[in-house]
Design a protein around this motif. Structure first.
Motif, PDB file in Angstrom:
ATOM      1  N   LEU A 245      -7.810  -1.026 -10.616  1.00  0.00           N
ATOM      2  CA  LEU A 245      -9.072  -1.759 -10.515  1.00  0.00           C
ATOM      3  C   LEU A 245      -9.961  -0.933 -11.634  1.00  0.00           C
ATOM      4  O   LEU A 245     -10.738  -1.716 -12.260  1.00  0.00           O
ATOM      5  N   PRO A 246     -10.166   0.438 -11.577  1.00  0.00           N
ATOM      6  CA  PRO A 246     -11.006   0.922 -12.625  1.00  0.00           C
ATOM      7  C   PRO A 246     -10.784   0.632 -14.050  1.00  0.00           C
ATOM      8  O   PRO A 246     -11.585   0.380 -14.721  1.00  0.00           O
TER       9      PRO A 246
ATOM     10  N   GLN B 221      -4.155  11.369  -8.997  1.00  0.00           N
ATOM     11  CA  GLN B 221      -3.037  10.932  -7.733  1.00  0.00           C
ATOM     12  C   GLN B 221      -4.167  11.153  -6.315  1.00  0.00           C
ATOM     13  O   GLN B 221      -3.742  10.703  -5.522  1.00  0.00           O
TER      14      GLN B 221
ATOM     15  N   LEU C  31      -1.377   1.756  -2.793  1.00  0.00           N
ATOM     16  CA  LEU C  31      -2.922   1.853  -2.445  1.00  0.00           C
ATOM     17  C   LEU C  31      -3.787   2.690  -3.488  1.00  0.00           C
ATOM     18  O   LEU C  31      -4.520   2.532  -4.089  1.00  0.00           O
ATOM     19  N   LEU C  32      -3.211   4.004  -3.769  1.00  0.00           N
ATOM     20  CA  LEU C  32      -3.806   5.121  -4.876  1.00  0.00           C
ATOM     21  C   LEU C  32      -3.793   4.271  -6.148  1.00  0.00           C
ATOM     22  O   LEU C  32      -4.828   4.484  -7.065  1.00  0.00           O
TER      23      LEU C  32
ATOM     24  N   PHE D  54     -18.506  -0.401 -10.838  1.00  0.00           N
ATOM     25  CA  PHE D  54     -17.666  -0.297 -12.116  1.00  0.00           C
ATOM     26  C   PHE D  54     -18.540  -0.440 -13.299  1.00  0.00           C
ATOM     27  O   PHE D  54     -18.573   0.263 -14.697  1.00  0.00           O
TER      28      PHE D  54
ATOM     29  N   ARG E 177      -6.287   1.602  -6.423  1.00  0.00           N
ATOM     30  CA  ARG E 177      -7.835   1.950  -6.257  1.00  0.00           C
ATOM     31  C   ARG E 177      -8.172   2.933  -7.448  1.00  0.00           C
ATOM     32  O   ARG E 177      -9.307   3.059  -7.952  1.00  0.00           O
ATOM     33  N   HIS E 178      -7.220   3.758  -7.723  1.00  0.00           N
ATOM     34  CA  HIS E 178      -7.718   4.973  -8.816  1.00  0.00           C
ATOM     35  C   HIS E 178      -7.067   4.563 -10.114  1.00  0.00           C
ATOM     36  O   HIS E 178      -7.565   5.329 -11.280  1.00  0.00           O
ATOM     37  N   TRP E 179      -6.349   3.464 -10.368  1.00  0.00           N
ATOM     38  CA  TRP E 179      -5.867   3.118 -11.713  1.00  0.00           C
ATOM     39  C   TRP E 179      -6.151   1.888 -12.127  1.00  0.00           C
ATOM     40  O   TRP E 179      -6.828   1.667 -12.956  1.00  0.00           O
TER      41      TRP E 179
ATOM     42  N   TYR F 179     -13.246   9.145 -17.220  1.00  0.00           N
ATOM     43  CA  TYR F 179     -13.742   8.089 -16.572  1.00  0.00           C
ATOM     44  C   TYR F 179     -12.716   7.790 -15.326  1.00  0.00           C
ATOM     45  O   TYR F 179     -12.946   7.664 -14.191  1.00  0.00           O
ATOM     46  N   LEU F 180     -11.313   7.978 -15.735  1.00  0.00           N
ATOM     47  CA  LEU F 180     -10.451   7.625 -14.587  1.00  0.00           C
ATOM     48  C   LEU F 180     -10.463   8.791 -13.709  1.00  0.00           C
ATOM     49  O   LEU F 180      -9.889   8.843 -12.462  1.00  0.00           O
TER      50      LEU F 180
ATOM     51  N   LEU G 183       3.368   9.207 -14.006  1.00  0.00           N
ATOM     52  CA  LEU G 183       2.592   9.125 -12.788  1.00  0.00           C
ATOM     53  C   LEU G 183       3.152   8.394 -11.711  1.00  0.00           C
ATOM     54  O   LEU G 183       3.267   7.264 -11.989  1.00  0.00           O
ATOM     55  N   LYS G 184       3.093   9.216 -10.511  1.00  0.00           N
ATOM     56  CA  LYS G 184       3.524   8.464  -9.218  1.00  0.00           C
ATOM     57  C   LYS G 184       2.472   8.412  -8.615  1.00  0.00           C
ATOM     58  O   LYS G 184       1.805   9.280  -8.138  1.00  0.00           O
ATOM     59  N   PHE G 185       2.267   7.124  -7.750  1.00  0.00           N
ATOM     60  CA  PHE G 185       1.168   6.500  -6.832  1.00  0.00           C
ATOM     61  C   PHE G 185       1.818   5.991  -5.778  1.00  0.00           C
ATOM     62  O   PHE G 185       2.932   5.465  -5.985  1.00  0.00           O
ATOM     63  N   THR G 186       1.355   5.884  -4.548  1.00  0.00           N
ATOM     64  CA  THR G 186       1.380   4.869  -3.560  1.00  0.00           C
ATOM     65  C   THR G 186       0.812   3.727  -4.261  1.00  0.00           C
ATOM     66  O   THR G 186      -0.254   3.924  -5.015  1.00  0.00           O
TER      67      THR G 186
ATOM     68  N   THR H 298     -12.916   5.539  -3.376  1.00  0.00           N
ATOM     69  CA  THR H 298     -13.430   4.810  -5.008  1.00  0.00           C
ATOM     70  C   THR H 298     -14.556   5.356  -5.276  1.00  0.00           C
ATOM     71  O   THR H 298     -14.922   5.703  -6.332  1.00  0.00           O
TER      72      THR H 298
ATOM     73  N   GLU I 213       0.737  -1.228  -0.131  1.00  0.00           N
ATOM     74  CA  GLU I 213       0.056   0.070  -0.082  1.00  0.00           C
ATOM     75  C   GLU I 213       0.768   1.002  -0.148  1.00  0.00           C
ATOM     76  O   GLU I 213       0.435   2.352  -0.453  1.00  0.00           O
ATOM     77  N   GLU I 214       1.939   1.023   0.558  1.00  0.00           N
ATOM     78  CA  GLU I 214       3.028   2.234   0.455  1.00  0.00           C
ATOM     79  C   GLU I 214       4.090   2.262  -0.667  1.00  0.00           C
ATOM     80  O   GLU I 214       4.877   3.238  -0.215  1.00  0.00           O
TER      81      GLU I 214
END
Lengths: 172, 172
Positions: free
Chosen positions: A139-140, B171, A131-132, B143, A135-137, B165-166, A126-129, B13, A113-114
């Motif tokens: 799975l959607p 971030q 978890l993000l 979704f 959740r935002h990339w 959509y995204l 694009l930088k994410f943790t 989400t 997650e971290e």
């Protein structure tokens, strides 16, 4: 009784829904055979001229799942050449994706997650943790391309329903 | 830095993607106005004669999100009458859904991965743990209906793309 972890929030979802995707593609093949047209007409179908065809929807769903599993596990995703053009080849592609995802171990995702995840895009990194990213990339994106594959087949009159997407073993 | 929890795996989400859904619907309205047709033609549109129209896709996405948030929090979901028939009313419906979901507190979802969730369906009760409910029912269902709304608008020539959509704030 599984409790929440990055593994539980990702890997079983990909396995469950890729299994549905495989079944949906197989119903597409059967439907084309029953209606006596080439199933690969479905593989090339689009919902709009400048949308990606079904083939690409499946490849991106596959890449979203294996890319997410690998990135969260901190390993390289297996390279699979994007050469699939038929529905039957797409079924095999989904099977290969499932094989890889099932090989990822619970402990490889511990603490992800971290973990920093960097996606290289034409518009920059694009930088994410972790978890993000999930959740935002991941799975959607994954659900988008599986659902669009479903919608393409449904739009073409293939006899599939919501339970084919949600999966037969809803409890599992 | 948020770490994984049932709250983090669900509420952000829903907020993120409902915000995208609202923006997508607003682009549908603008597109119809620019092309000089009644936007409610889009509200009634379907991908296949026996599929649900766009209106119902949005209502089910709303119900999936608020039902999941409420069930995981162990509270009653707010009743919203399903009276929406226009795209503008659907935008308001999404806003109401967002208001409720934003009101759910982090601590209300603590421990919900093991909470028993019972869904009453015409085919009998479906029992889940909170984790399986979120993973195999609530998120895929949510979704699915947001993506199908996107696909309906895209199929009708509305100028939207994957980033709508995204979500613009990937971030966050």
């Amino acid at each position: 009784m599984p409790t929440l972890s990055m593994y539980e929030a990702s890997i079983p979802t990909f396995i469950h829904t890729l299994t549905s995707l495989k079944a949906i593609l197989q119903k597409g093949i059967a439907s084309a055979e029953a209606r006596k047209f080439d199933p690969n007409v479905l593989a090339a179908s689009r919902l709009y001229p400048d949308m990606l065809p079904l083939t690409r929807q499946v490849l991106i769903a596959s890449d979203a799942a294996k890319g997410a599993a690998a990135r969260l596990a901190g390993i390289e995703p297996p390279k699979i050449e994007d050469t699939e053009t038929t529905l039957a080849e797409l079924v095999t592609r989904v099977e290969k994706t499932l094989d890889f995802i099932k090989s990822v171990k619970r402990e490889q995702l511990d603490g992800s997650e971290e973990r920093e995840i960097v996606l290289k895009t034409p518009r920059g990194d694009l930088k994410f943790t972790g978890l993000l990213f999930l959740r935002h990339w991941a799975l959607p994106n994954f659900f988008f391309h599986v659902t669009t594959t479903y919608n393409l087949l449904r739009h073409a009159g293939v006899d599939i329903g919501k339970l084919d997407y949600l999966g037969g073993t809803l409890q599992g």
